[in-house]
Design a protein around this motif. Structure first.
Motif, PDB file in Angstrom:
ATOM      1  N   VAL A 683      50.507 -48.596 -61.041  1.00 40.88           N
ATOM      2  CA  VAL A 683      49.941 -47.250 -60.902  1.00 40.88           C
ATOM      3  C   VAL A 683      50.919 -46.231 -61.487  1.00 40.88           C
ATOM      4  CG1 VAL A 683      49.084 -45.488 -59.310  1.00 40.88           C
ATOM      5  CG2 VAL A 683      48.623 -47.914 -58.870  1.00 40.88           C
ATOM      6  N   TYR A 684      50.357 -45.406 -62.389  1.00 40.60           N
ATOM      7  CA  TYR A 684      51.108 -44.267 -62.911  1.00 40.60           C
ATOM      8  C   TYR A 684      50.565 -42.996 -62.263  1.00 40.60           C
ATOM      9  CZ  TYR A 684      53.723 -46.739 -66.551  1.00 40.60           C
ATOM     10  OH  TYR A 684      54.609 -47.548 -67.222  1.00 40.60           O
ATOM     11  N   TYR A 685      51.412 -41.975 -62.240  1.00 41.84           N
ATOM     12  CA  TYR A 685      51.029 -40.731 -61.567  1.00 41.84           C
ATOM     13  C   TYR A 685      51.242 -39.560 -62.518  1.00 41.84           C
ATOM     14  CZ  TYR A 685      51.553 -43.816 -57.528  1.00 41.84           C
ATOM     15  OH  TYR A 685      51.456 -44.854 -56.658  1.00 41.84           O
ATOM     16  N   GLN A 686      50.208 -38.712 -62.698  1.00 43.37           N
ATOM     17  CA  GLN A 686      50.333 -37.516 -63.547  1.00 43.37           C
ATOM     18  C   GLN A 686      50.321 -36.280 -62.657  1.00 43.37           C
ATOM     19  OE1 GLN A 686      47.253 -36.758 -66.476  1.00 43.37           O
ATOM     20  NE2 GLN A 686      48.741 -35.823 -67.850  1.00 43.37           N
ATOM     21  N   PRO A 687      51.303 -35.417 -62.819  1.00 45.47           N
ATOM     22  CA  PRO A 687      51.392 -34.226 -61.951  1.00 45.47           C
ATOM     23  C   PRO A 687      50.220 -33.283 -62.187  1.00 45.47           C
ATOM     24  CG  PRO A 687      53.484 -34.671 -63.045  1.00 45.47           C
ATOM     25  CD  PRO A 687      52.474 -35.525 -63.714  1.00 45.47           C
ATOM     26  N   ILE A 688      49.773 -32.641 -61.118  1.00 43.45           N
ATOM     27  CA  ILE A 688      48.824 -31.522 -61.150  1.00 43.45           C
ATOM     28  C   ILE A 688      49.598 -30.309 -60.621  1.00 43.45           C
ATOM     29  CG2 ILE A 688      46.640 -30.628 -60.244  1.00 43.45           C
ATOM     30  CD1 ILE A 688      45.726 -33.531 -59.894  1.00 43.45           C
ATOM     31  N   VAL A 689      49.731 -29.285 -61.454  1.00 50.01           N
ATOM     32  CA  VAL A 689      50.636 -28.169 -61.109  1.00 50.01           C
ATOM     33  C   VAL A 689      49.846 -26.887 -60.929  1.00 50.01           C
ATOM     34  CG1 VAL A 689      52.505 -29.256 -62.371  1.00 50.01           C
ATOM     35  CG2 VAL A 689      51.070 -27.558 -63.500  1.00 50.01           C
ATOM     36  N   SER A 690      50.487 -25.943 -60.279  1.00 54.82           N
ATOM     37  CA  SER A 690      49.898 -24.610 -60.098  1.00 54.82           C
ATOM     38  C   SER A 690      49.918 -23.862 -61.423  1.00 54.82           C
ATOM     39  CB  SER A 690      50.686 -23.825 -59.044  1.00 54.82           C
ATOM     40  OG  SER A 690      50.308 -22.468 -59.050  1.00 54.82           O
ATOM     41  N   ALA A 691      48.782 -23.251 -61.769  1.00 57.50           N
ATOM     42  CA  ALA A 691      48.706 -22.514 -63.036  1.00 57.50           C
ATOM     43  C   ALA A 691      49.643 -21.320 -63.043  1.00 57.50           C
ATOM     44  CB  ALA A 691      47.265 -22.048 -63.293  1.00 57.50           C
ATOM     45  N   GLU A 692      49.905 -20.746 -61.887  1.00 56.27           N
ATOM     46  CA  GLU A 692      50.759 -19.556 -61.818  1.00 56.27           C
ATOM     47  C   GLU A 692      52.226 -19.923 -61.769  1.00 56.27           C
ATOM     48  OE1 GLU A 692      50.140 -16.347 -62.067  1.00 56.27           O
ATOM     49  OE2 GLU A 692      48.043 -16.817 -62.494  1.00 56.27           O
ATOM     50  N   ALA A 739      48.462 -46.150 -54.011  1.00 57.92           N
ATOM     51  CA  ALA A 739      48.773 -44.712 -54.107  1.00 57.92           C
ATOM     52  C   ALA A 739      49.093 -44.129 -52.736  1.00 57.92           C
ATOM     53  CB  ALA A 739      47.586 -43.982 -54.731  1.00 57.92           C
ATOM     54  N   CYS A 740      48.319 -44.519 -51.708  1.00 55.56           N
ATOM     55  CA  CYS A 740      48.598 -44.004 -50.357  1.00 55.56           C
ATOM     56  C   CYS A 740      49.942 -44.512 -49.841  1.00 55.56           C
ATOM     57  CB  CYS A 740      47.469 -44.415 -49.408  1.00 55.56           C
ATOM     58  SG  CYS A 740      45.893 -43.602 -49.734  1.00 55.56           S
ATOM     59  N   THR A 741      50.215 -45.778 -50.119  1.00 52.08           N
ATOM     60  CA  THR A 741      51.495 -46.352 -49.684  1.00 52.08           C
ATOM     61  C   THR A 741      52.662 -45.644 -50.358  1.00 52.08           C
ATOM     62  OG1 THR A 741      50.442 -48.514 -49.366  1.00 52.08           O
ATOM     63  CG2 THR A 741      52.837 -48.489 -49.573  1.00 52.08           C
ATOM     64  N   GLN A 742      52.506 -45.379 -51.690  1.00 51.17           N
ATOM     65  CA  GLN A 742      53.594 -44.730 -52.421  1.00 51.17           C
ATOM     66  C   GLN A 742      53.806 -43.282 -51.964  1.00 51.17           C
ATOM     67  OE1 GLN A 742      55.735 -46.188 -54.933  1.00 51.17           O
ATOM     68  NE2 GLN A 742      56.745 -44.379 -54.114  1.00 51.17           N
ATOM     69  N   SER A 743      52.700 -42.561 -51.723  1.00 52.88           N
ATOM     70  CA  SER A 743      52.834 -41.168 -51.263  1.00 52.88           C
ATOM     71  C   SER A 743      53.559 -41.102 -49.937  1.00 52.88           C
ATOM     72  CB  SER A 743      51.439 -40.545 -51.153  1.00 52.88           C
ATOM     73  OG  SER A 743      51.534 -39.212 -50.726  1.00 52.88           O
ATOM     74  N   ALA A 757      45.612 -37.833 -55.763  1.00 53.64           N
ATOM     75  CA  ALA A 757      44.186 -37.918 -56.090  1.00 53.64           C
ATOM     76  C   ALA A 757      43.900 -39.300 -56.690  1.00 53.64           C
ATOM     77  CB  ALA A 757      43.801 -36.822 -57.070  1.00 53.64           C
ATOM     78  N   VAL A 758      42.842 -39.929 -56.197  1.00 46.90           N
ATOM     79  CA  VAL A 758      42.461 -41.280 -56.642  1.00 46.90           C
ATOM     80  C   VAL A 758      40.996 -41.265 -57.068  1.00 46.90           C
ATOM     81  CG1 VAL A 758      42.271 -43.711 -56.025  1.00 46.90           C
ATOM     82  CG2 VAL A 758      44.108 -42.317 -55.039  1.00 46.90           C
ATOM     83  N   ASN A 759      40.713 -41.848 -58.228  1.00 50.84           N
ATOM     84  CA  ASN A 759      39.342 -41.920 -58.734  1.00 50.84           C
ATOM     85  C   ASN A 759      38.546 -42.982 -57.969  1.00 50.84           C
ATOM     86  OD1 ASN A 759      39.118 -40.158 -61.319  1.00 50.84           O
ATOM     87  ND2 ASN A 759      41.105 -41.187 -61.500  1.00 50.84           N
ATOM     88  N   ILE A 760      37.321 -42.651 -57.643  1.00 50.07           N
ATOM     89  CA  ILE A 760      36.398 -43.585 -57.002  1.00 50.07           C
ATOM     90  C   ILE A 760      35.291 -43.912 -58.004  1.00 50.07           C
ATOM     91  CG2 ILE A 760      34.753 -43.948 -55.125  1.00 50.07           C
ATOM     92  CD1 ILE A 760      37.626 -43.950 -54.200  1.00 50.07           C
ATOM     93  N   SER A 761      35.108 -45.205 -58.305  1.00 49.44           N
ATOM     94  CA  SER A 761      34.089 -45.621 -59.281  1.00 49.44           C
ATOM     95  C   SER A 761      32.700 -45.586 -58.653  1.00 49.44           C
ATOM     96  CB  SER A 761      34.378 -47.035 -59.799  1.00 49.44           C
ATOM     97  OG  SER A 761      34.181 -47.981 -58.762  1.00 49.44           O
ATOM     98  N   ALA A 762      31.687 -45.705 -59.521  1.00 48.73           N
ATOM     99  CA  ALA A 762      30.302 -45.698 -59.044  1.00 48.73           C
ATOM    100  C   ALA A 762      30.041 -46.887 -58.120  1.00 48.73           C
ATOM    101  CB  ALA A 762      29.355 -45.731 -60.238  1.00 48.73           C
ATOM    102  N   HIS A 786      44.577 -35.336 -45.157  1.00 52.61           N
ATOM    103  CA  HIS A 786      44.485 -34.140 -45.990  1.00 52.61           C
ATOM    104  C   HIS A 786      45.312 -34.255 -47.271  1.00 52.61           C
ATOM    105  CE1 HIS A 786      48.352 -33.282 -44.031  1.00 52.61           C
ATOM    106  NE2 HIS A 786      48.589 -32.448 -45.056  1.00 52.61           N
ATOM    107  N   LEU A 787      46.212 -35.294 -47.330  1.00 50.79           N
ATOM    108  CA  LEU A 787      46.998 -35.502 -48.539  1.00 50.79           C
ATOM    109  C   LEU A 787      46.289 -36.425 -49.548  1.00 50.79           C
ATOM    110  CD1 LEU A 787      50.594 -35.910 -47.047  1.00 50.79           C
ATOM    111  CD2 LEU A 787      49.611 -33.911 -48.203  1.00 50.79           C
ATOM    112  N   LEU A 788      45.112 -36.941 -49.198  1.00 50.26           N
ATOM    113  CA  LEU A 788      44.360 -37.823 -50.092  1.00 50.26           C
ATOM    114  C   LEU A 788      43.159 -37.074 -50.650  1.00 50.26           C
ATOM    115  CD1 LEU A 788      43.701 -40.594 -51.359  1.00 50.26           C
ATOM    116  CD2 LEU A 788      42.443 -41.155 -49.256  1.00 50.26           C
ATOM    117  N   GLU A 789      43.037 -37.080 -51.960  1.00 53.03           N
ATOM    118  CA  GLU A 789      41.889 -36.441 -52.613  1.00 53.03           C
ATOM    119  C   GLU A 789      41.144 -37.520 -53.423  1.00 53.03           C
ATOM    120  OE1 GLU A 789      40.767 -32.537 -55.335  1.00 53.03           O
ATOM    121  OE2 GLU A 789      42.859 -33.070 -54.998  1.00 53.03           O
ATOM    122  N   LEU A 790      39.839 -37.603 -53.209  1.00 52.57           N
ATOM    123  CA  LEU A 790      39.008 -38.590 -53.900  1.00 52.57           C
ATOM    124  C   LEU A 790      38.238 -37.903 -55.014  1.00 52.57           C
ATOM    125  CD1 LEU A 790      37.598 -40.521 -50.811  1.00 52.57           C
ATOM    126  CD2 LEU A 790      39.622 -41.067 -52.179  1.00 52.57           C
TER     127      LEU A 790
END
Length: 921
Positions: A683-692, A739-743, A757-762, A786-790
């Motif tokens: 698993v690789y992780y890409q940062p999501i940052v605040s625009a401001e 991802a949850c274990t690593q966080s 944030a983790v992608n959920i497939s169809a 609250h730290l997990l986003e799907l």
């Protein structure tokens, strides 16, 4: 007269001679001296004569006396004496004759002794012995032969040997008379058949030898035969026993009173009773128990009268169920040829009877519902060759009573030419006793010239010899049933909705084309595989009835684009296939594909709603490499998927490159399955940052595949395969847990608590236990919900909006966050967006990439941000790589940014360093 008396008479006669001389001298008148001298001489002569006569008589009578003595010995049975007299006179000859006579008498005596000895041997022989002369006439037989054949000896002697030989095979004497056997003077042991006086055929083990005299001439033939009836019977019984045990049909052996002697395993299976429960019983299973004896007796009486009995019987199984069987009863003879038992051979026809009953019931229901018509009857006198046809039989074919004669040709001439031979063959089978009844379905010509389907049944009446002399039956109009069957057959090979050929019919015709290609190398054809684009959208949006209407209209347009010799088929759903027969070149196939795409690009009016759709087409051309129709269809399907991958609404011709790609995908699938077992995913992780502030707000977990040969494989290569095969469920769950274990691990290291944030497939979203899986992972890893986003795509939640809303609400109840990924490229249904319990929308990078230069992309981005904020949702812009893109997003109050401008996806160790650097730890 005794010999001694004869000797005395001879002596006296000879003695009289000198006495007569002396008497004559006495009466002599001469001188006394002379007379005295003569007297002395006479006396001397008389004495000499007497001595001589005595010696002569004795010599003559001695051999005669010897003969008399030897004759006395012979009379007492002593044949050893001989007369030793070698003179050649009459007595010597008499002695020789007498000696020869004694020798002959001795030989005759010995022969008489030998004959008695031989006669005693022949009388004691068990095997038969028959002596015949060279002409084949019987000269002598022993007692065993007489007893075996039933003749007295005088009835056989002097008669031809062939009278006791079977006429069905070559006589043994014929073999003995062949040149080769004459040289050997014997014939080896062979099996032959004798015929007794009462006509019985007796199998024997035969051997013969030829008798020759001293000169080699044939004097006769000795025929010895051993009765092998018992052996043959034993062999037959052994054969029957083996057959009895292994025959498929039930076989019951009863005595002539009907009591069961034996029955085979097949009978046990058919009737349900083990052998020990029925031995000695009357087979009451064929009738009510109280009437079974009378019923079985009637069958046996008819069998004895006619030589056999056959018919159909009902029976009661041990479990109480009713069954049916075809039964043949024949008598069995013992070793003496007397009837001793009966064999019942039963063939289970229960299933056939049930099918016939069901058919009759169906026909009766139909007849009552339609017309209640009666069957036509016919009665055929085979002796006069006249047929009676009932009025109903004639009216069924449109004729009046006087318009049809009484000849069988009235029937046969109206049968369809294609059916006539089969009808006559079935009739012959029944008339010859090879079928229990006659039954056939065929076409009959009506008076108006049309053909009607008729079911004709009949059964023959037979005389005591089993020869049919009469046959009667019925004729039923089954035209309506045949029409229904033809409709069912049509339905079996055609699509019920569109009327096009279905897969079964298409594959049959494709198979014929492949076989034709093998025979004619210049023959070319093509297979087109079609799949409607966005059909699911129309079906889900307007409903299934509208979807069906669209498919029917598409089918009509497809049929209009091809020739009558071509085949259009629907495989199910929105998949179609077309077989283009006998084309000249590839351009003919692509030309049809262009025509189809133009026709389907035209609008469709579905109950007043105008809709548009396109089609992706794959084309496979016939080549010598194809050996199976399935391979052509597979390659056309592969080309169709290639067309969809190239942007849909187009066609692609299959190439070997596509096949190689398909093989590669198969290999990729196999590698994927092993990758799960070997834990090759990372698993690789890409940062999501605040625009401001440009500070890290969370990370998106992105799976990578560390392939042992290919190295790091990106999701775009293997995720589609994982989705198609269902492996995405296992991979997705593993990514979520990792991802949850690593966080949680980063938190334990003292790093800031950031969400993941983790992608959920169809496929994952459709899992019935999705909520339980996520809840268990959160519980096992200890990560705060609250730290997990799907992240889910628009297409996932819009496929079944009502079910999606239920699932999303249950996920929210867990406390996790929800976001819509790649917003704007899917359904983009703003109406439904407000009903989804989501927290964030992510603008797809396809709109961000040209946002500075493309006003359209800029307008879409502004609209998404404005709409999301109005619904109190956060917005994340994906694919931000330039400062100008960041500046635009800031100017529109976009909340968060994700892209290479800030960081590429990093392994867990890289994230740790990034967090440490940002917080100075």
């Amino acid at each position: 007269m005794r010999v001694r008396t004869k000797f005395l008479i001879i002596f006296l006669i000879l003695s009289l001679v000198p006495l007569a001389v002396i008497g004559a001298i006495t009466y002599y008148d001469g001188e006394e001296v002379v007379k005295e001298n003569l007297f002395q001489v006479g006396i001397a002569a008389a004495v000499g004569v007497m001595v001589f006569s005595f010696l002569l008589a004795r010599k003559m009578t001695e051999p005669i006396i010897k003969i008399s003595q030897i004759a006395g010995q012979v009379a007492q049975g002593n044949f050893e004496g001989r007369i030793d007299y070698n003179s050649e006179d009459e007595i010597g000859l008499l002695a020789k004759a007498f000696n020869q006579m004694i020798l002959d008498l001795k030989q005759q005596r010995e022969q008489l002794v030998d004959k008695d000895y031989v006669d005693s041997i022949l009388a004691s022989m068990i095997d038969t012995l028959i002596v015949v002369d060279p002409e084949g006439i019987i000269k002598r037989v022993n007692q065993a032969a007489s007893e075996l054949l039933g003749y007295r000896e005088e009835e056989l002697v002097g008669r031809p040997f062939d009278m006791i030989c079977s006429t069905e095979e070559e006589s043994p004497l014929t073999s003995l008379r062949t040149n080769e056997l004459l040289k050997r003077s014997l014939v080896g042991n062979v099996e032959k058949v004798y015929v007794s006086k009462d006509g019985r055929k007796i199998p024997v083990f035969f051997s013969g030898s030829i008798i020759r005299n001293d000169k080699g001439r044939i004097q006769g033939i000795v025929c010895i035969a051993q009765d092998i009836t018992v052996r043959k019977r034993a062999e037959e019984l052994l054969r029957q026993a083996r057959l009895f045990e292994h025959i498929y049909d039930g076989v019951i052996l009863t005595d002539l009173e009907g009591s069961i002697i034996d029955w085979n395993p097949a009978a046990e299976r058919m009737f349900g009773y083990p052998k020990n429960e029925v031995l000695g019983q009357i087979p009451g299973i064929f009738h009510r128990p109280e009437e079974s004896f009378i019923f079985v007796t009637k069958i046996l009486e008819e069998m004895l009268r006619k030589g056999r009995w056959s018919g159909e019987l009902s029976f009661i199984h041990k479990d109480g169920t009713e069954g049916f069987c075809e039964t043949v009863v024949v008598p069995l003879q013992d070793d003496q040829g007397k009837l001793s038992a009966a064999i019942w051979v039963t063939h289970d026809i229960t299933e056939r009877k049930r099918a016939e009953a069901a058919l009759r019931e169906s026909e009766e229901r139909y007849a009552l519902a339609v017309q209640g018509a009666n069957d036509g009857l016919w009665d055929w006198n085979l002796r006069t060759n006249e047929v009676y046809f009932s009025p109903r039989w004639k009216s069924m074919l449109g004729y009046k009573e006087d318009e049809v004669g009484n000849s069988p040709e009235e029937w046969f001439n109206r049968i369809h030419p294609d059916d006539l031979e089969h009808v006559k063959a079935k009739l012959s089978l029944h008339l010859e006793g090879l079928a229990p009844h006659f039954e056939n379905e065929h076409r009959m010509r009506h008076k108006d010239g049309t053909y009607y389907w008729m079911l004709s049944r009949g059964i023959a009446v037979r005389n005591l010899e089993g020869k049919a002399y009469r046959m009667a039956g019925s004729q039923t109009d089954i035209s309506e049933r045949k029409r229904v069957e033809e409709q069912l057959l049509y339905n079996a090979f055609h699509d019920g909705l569109t009327g096009l050929a279905n897969r079964a019919l298409f594959m049959d015709r494709l198979g014929r084309s492949v076989e034709r290609m093998k025979r004619h190398r210049d023959y070319l054809f093509a297979v087109l595989f079609l799949d409607l684009d966005r059909f699911k959208v129309i079906n889900d949006s307007l409903g299934h009835m509208a979807g069906d209407q669209l498919l029917v209209t598409v089918a009509r347009r497809l049929a209009a684009c091809i020739r009558p010799a071509d085949t259009a088929a629907r495989f199910g759903g929105d998949e179609f296939a077309i077989l283009l027969d006998e084309i000249k070149e590839v351009g003919d196939a692509t030309g049809v594909a262009d025509r189809i795409q133009k026709e389907l690009a035209l609008p469709f009016n579905l109950n007043g709603q105008e809709v548009f759709t396109t089609v992706s087409i794959g084309i496979a051309l016939s080549t010598a490499e194809y050996d199976r129709p399935e391979d052509l269809l597979r390659d056309a399907d592969t080309a169709m998927y290639r067309a969809k991958a190239q942007g849909k609404a187009r066609h692609e011709v299959f190439t070997k490159t596509m096949h190689a790609r398909a093989v590669e995908l198969l290999r990729l699938e196999a590698d994927l399955r092993r990758a799960i077992e070997r834990q090759e995913f990372v698993v690789y992780y890409q940062p999501i940052v605040s625009a401001e502030t440009r500070k890290i707000a969370s990370f998106e977990a992105l799976v990578r595949w560390q392939h042992p040969q290919r190295g790091l494989v990106f999701p775009s290569e293997f995720i589609p395969v994982a989705e198609e095969t269902g492996l995405i469920v296992l991979i997705g769950e593993w990514v979520l847990r990792t991802a949850c274990t690593q966080s949680k691990a980063w938190q334990k290291e003292g790093l800031p608590s950031v969400g993941v944030a983790v992608n959920i497939s169809a496929r994952q979203f459709k899992q019935q236990n999705l909520i339980e899986i996520i809840s268990r992972i959160l519980r096992d890893t200890g990560l705060s919900p609250h730290l997990l986003e799907l992240e889910l795509t628009e297409n996932i939640v819009m496929e079944n909006t009502e079910a999606a809303i239920v699932t999303l609400r249950r996920l929210k109840e867990l406390g996790v966050k929800l976001s819509i990924d790649d917003f704007g490229i899917g359904y983009s249904s703003l109406e439904y967006l407000k009903h989804f319990p989501i927290d964030t929308v992510k603008i797809d990078q396809s709109f961000v990439r040209d946002i500075i230069t493309d006003p359209g992309d800029a307008a879409i981005a502004i609209a998404v941000i404005t709409l999301a904020h109005s619904l109190e949702l956060k917005v994340i812009a994906e694919g931000v790589e330039l400062e100008e893109q960041l500046a635009f997003m800031r100017s529109q109050q976009c909340d968060k940014i994700q892209g290479y401008l800030f960081s590429r996806p990093l392994p867990a160790e890289g994230v740790r360093k990034l967090l440490q650097e940002e917080h100075g730890t």
